[in-house]
Structure formats: C-alpha cells, structure tokens
Design an enzyme around this catalytic site. Structure first.
Site, short mmCIF file in Angstrom:
data_model
loop_
_atom_site.label_atom_id
_atom_site.label_comp_id
_atom_site.label_asym_id
_atom_site.label_seq_id
_atom_site.Cartn_x
_atom_site.Cartn_y
_atom_site.Cartn_z
N GLY A 169 2.61 -17.90 -18.80
CA GLY A 169 1.57 -18.48 -19.63
C GLY A 169 1.21 -17.65 -20.84
O GLY A 169 0.25 -17.98 -21.56
N LYS A 195 -3.98 -12.77 -38.67
CA LYS A 195 -4.94 -11.74 -38.28
C LYS A 195 -4.92 -10.57 -39.27
O LYS A 195 -5.97 -10.00 -39.59
CB LYS A 195 -4.61 -11.25 -36.87
CG LYS A 195 -4.77 -12.33 -35.80
CD LYS A 195 -4.23 -11.88 -34.46
CE LYS A 195 -4.37 -12.97 -33.41
NZ LYS A 195 -3.77 -12.58 -32.11
#
Length: 429
Positions: free
Chosen positions: A188, A206
């Site tokens: 995941g 970012k």
C-alpha cells in the site's frame, strides 16, 4: 470558554479525510480544550455518497461541496481532495465566504500557491498546509515561524516515502527496481499508477513549496529540476557500496553563495553511509535544514499515510481555529526577496559516471582529456575489463552541471566509448 462550536467542512473523505473525521470525533474533548471552543464536523463533501464511511453520520455527507461552503455557518474548510480542480475553485470559494482553509494539496500549492495566498490575504483569512509537504513531520511551521528570524541557506531531504521504500529495498535486499516496486504496491505504499512518486513529480511539488518558504521567494513546480528513479539499477547500488555510499531520491534547495539566486532540484543521488539521510529506512522521510544561525536541523518521521497526514491536518486545524477565536490570522506568504531560480546547468556538484569502453591502451587518456577539455576535474577512476570490453567508473570533483553535460556529450562521440551506462550525482559531503 466559548460554547458555540466552530464548524468545519471536510472536502474529500478518502484515506486522509476519513482519518481526519475519525480523530475529530474520538479526540473531540481534547481538541475543545486545546482550541478553547468545540469544533464540529458540519459537512463532508464526497464524490460517491453511497460508500459506507465508518463513524461518519450519513446526514453530513453531500456531493455539493460548493453549497456546503456557501451555506453561511462554516468557519474552516479542510481540503483533502488533491489535484488542481475542483480543489482550486473550492478553496477560492471558501475565501470568498469568510472561511479559512487547511489543505494537504501539494500539487495545487506548488502550481498556484501565489494566487491562493493572495486570495487568503485579500480576505484576511488563513491558508495552512503543513500536511502538503512531509506528512506528520512538522516542517512548514518551523521553517516559516520558528526560523523566521534566521537565514536558511540549504534544504536537503527525502520527501517521498514510496521512493525511499523502493530504494531501501533495492539496497538492503538486492532486489531489482520492479521487484521492489511490486512489494511497495502490495504493502500500500505505492499507487496503482506510481508515476507521480517514482518519476519525482510528488517530490518536486514539495520542493517548490519548501523552497518558497525557505528563501522567501516564489518557486513554482515548473522551476524545479526533476529526474525520476526508474533507471536506478542494482549495478548503481553496487557502485555506490564500493564508494561507501547508498542512493536516495533527494529534494535539494540551495541559496547561491552570493545570495542572488536559488536552485531547486529533485533527483537520485549517492550519499555517504556516514550521512544521517543514508540511514533513513522504509517509507520514512527526513529533511535537513541548514540555517545561518541555527546550524543544521533534521526533521524525521513518517511522511505519508492516512493517520500521519491527518495528524498534520489536525495540527493546522487547531492553529486556524485559535486564530479565528482571537480574530487574528497566522503568517501568510513571504516572497519579498523575489530571487530568480537558476537553471540546473548552474548547479555545482560531484558526479559518478559509469562508461562502457573498449579495453585497449589509450582509452583512459582519451577519457581524461575529454573531462579536462570541458573543465571537469577527475577525483578517482576505476577500470575493469576483459575480452576487449571494459567498464570505466569516473568520480569527479565538484563541477557545474552544464560542464558535465558537455563532457558526456563529447564522451559519447569517442570511438572507444561504447556507451554511458549511468550518471549519478554525489551529494552530502
């Protein structure tokens, strides 16, 4: 203590949004005590209202986010939709209706942060986005508040947990890129389409946000040089180990020595095993901030996931709600320096270059001459070969990226050079 609750609209209820709703419910009393007034989840805007959402009153769920923001009693909107639209329109709608915003939307802030800040400033409202950069790690607020009186010269770090997990597995287990990516997907950590992570787009967004905060200038996503990590191989890790290094995907933001420009880049790099970033494992993030007075500061922790990201969102929610009660607003955009962003060609760093060459006398001399002709000084050379073929690994001293690019172009034209196997920057020394 005020008894009338501050009302919150939650825009998006995926992995992060559902965690935000859960924490708001389970920690309601603590949030009330910390803020000085109750906070109430007044509405949840989603695309699929039929989906079962544990712990959320179905009566709060709506597909009309705009109507939720316009109904007149919302104090704060939490935007965790992601992407550019409809998030941009919803955030500006919130400002138009006197609603402060907490966002985790790195892509939107990197692309249109200046316009969003201007809208918030014009409305006298807050725009907070700690969760957009490094998950649970407090980074935005320390940089724009705690270090507001200092001068930040450099920021270097791992800001994407998926890529760090993949590279860590390649290094520690000898797995190939695809094998490590498959494991990250199964656990995941990676999306079904991992392009945004492995090609560096997530980290670049970012980096743009952090550069703007660090250098008090506007840096957009398009200003950030970006390289992905899909070409990093087991052979690159073997070369790194021979140098006492490992490989990380780094975001590196620097102020020029003369203070007149900045650079922002994201790319794989070799870093020494003695550097603290080398020991950042699994899906963790870590960021070094180098300030003139404070020195070197390191921020470390989980950089992604529902609960860690929700923690950052709730921290911003508390701050924004406190500002609402005080009839004040927090710090907005600081872009007074208006420094230009220099191109990647101006960046000076070291390089590790692996060449496939003919195994015969004079090859090394040709290669060394080519480097010298382009003003790139060689630090070390390692050569192995047999049966007429050889591998030549060159590590340079610091040189401008443009000079290195010219060197590589010239090397490709030598009849003794069969190919350039890999080029990687060396950082953290």
């Amino acid at each position: 203590m005020r008894t009338r609750p501050l009302k919150v609209a939650l825009l998006g209820c995926g992995v992060v949004g559902s965690e935000v709703a859960r924490i708001m419910t389970t920690h309601a009393d603590d949030l009330t005590a910390r803020i000085g007034a109750p906070v109430e989840l007044a509405g949840v805007a989603v695309r699929r209202p039929s989906k079962v959402r544990d712990g959320i009153d179905p009566a709060l769920v709506t597909t009309d986010a705009t109507a939720l923001l316009k109904r007149g009693d919302i104090d704060v909107a939490i935007e965790v939709i992601g992407g550019i639209e409809p998030a941009r329109t919803l955030i500006t709608t919130a400002f138009e209706h006197g609603i402060s915003v907490v966002s985790a939307n790195k892509a939107l802030l990197a692309q249109d942060g200046a316009a969003l800040h201007a809208a918030a400033e014009a409305a006298g409202l807050d725009l907070y986005y700690e969760a957009a950069v490094a998950g649970a790690i407090p980074l935005v607020r320390p940089m724009r508040e705690s270090l507001a009186g200092d001068k930040i010269n450099r920021v270097m770090g791992i800001v994407n947990g998926t890529t760090n997990f993949i590279l860590d597995k390649m290094d520690s287990t000898g797995a190939g890129y695809q094998e490590a990516l498959d494991e990250a997907t199964a656990l995941g950590y990676a999306e079904a389409d991992p392009t945004a992570d492995v090609e560096g787009y997530d980290a670049a967004a970012k980096a743009a946000i952090l550069a703007g905060i660090a250098f008090h200038t506007r840096v957009r996503l398009d200003d950030v040089y970006r390289e992905g990590m899909t070409e990093v191989s087991a052979a690159d890790f073997a070369s790194a180990r021979r140098m006492g290094c490992t490989i990380k995907l780094l975001a590196i933001l620097e102020r020029a020595a003369d203070g007149e420009s900045v650079t922002a880049r994201v790319h794989p790099a070799m870093i020494p095993l003695t550097h603290p970033l080398a020991s950042v494992r699994e899906a963790y993030n870590a960021v070094f901030v180098e300030a003139e007075a404070a020195g070197r500061l390191m921020f470390y922790g989980p950089g992604a996931g529902g609960a860690p990201t929700a923690s950052a969102v709730l921290g911003d929610l508390v701050a924004v709600c406190r500002n609402k009660l005080a009839e004040a607003k927090g710090p907005g955009e600081s872009a007074y320096t208006q420094l230009p962003v220099s191109p990647m060609g101006d960046v000076v760093t070291r390089y590790h270059i692996s060449l496939d060459v003919a195994d015969k006398p004079g090859v090394l001399a040709q290669v060394a001459t080519t480097f010298a002709e382009h003003g790139v000084s060689i630090d070390t050379v390692r050569q192995q070969g047999k049966d007429g073929e050889a591998s030549l690994v060159v590590v340079t001293h610091r040189a401008p990226d443009a000079a290195l690019s010219g060197t590589v172009e010239a090397l490709r034209k030598l009849d003794t050079v069969r190919g350039v196997a890999s080029i990687m920057r060396v950082e953290g020394e």
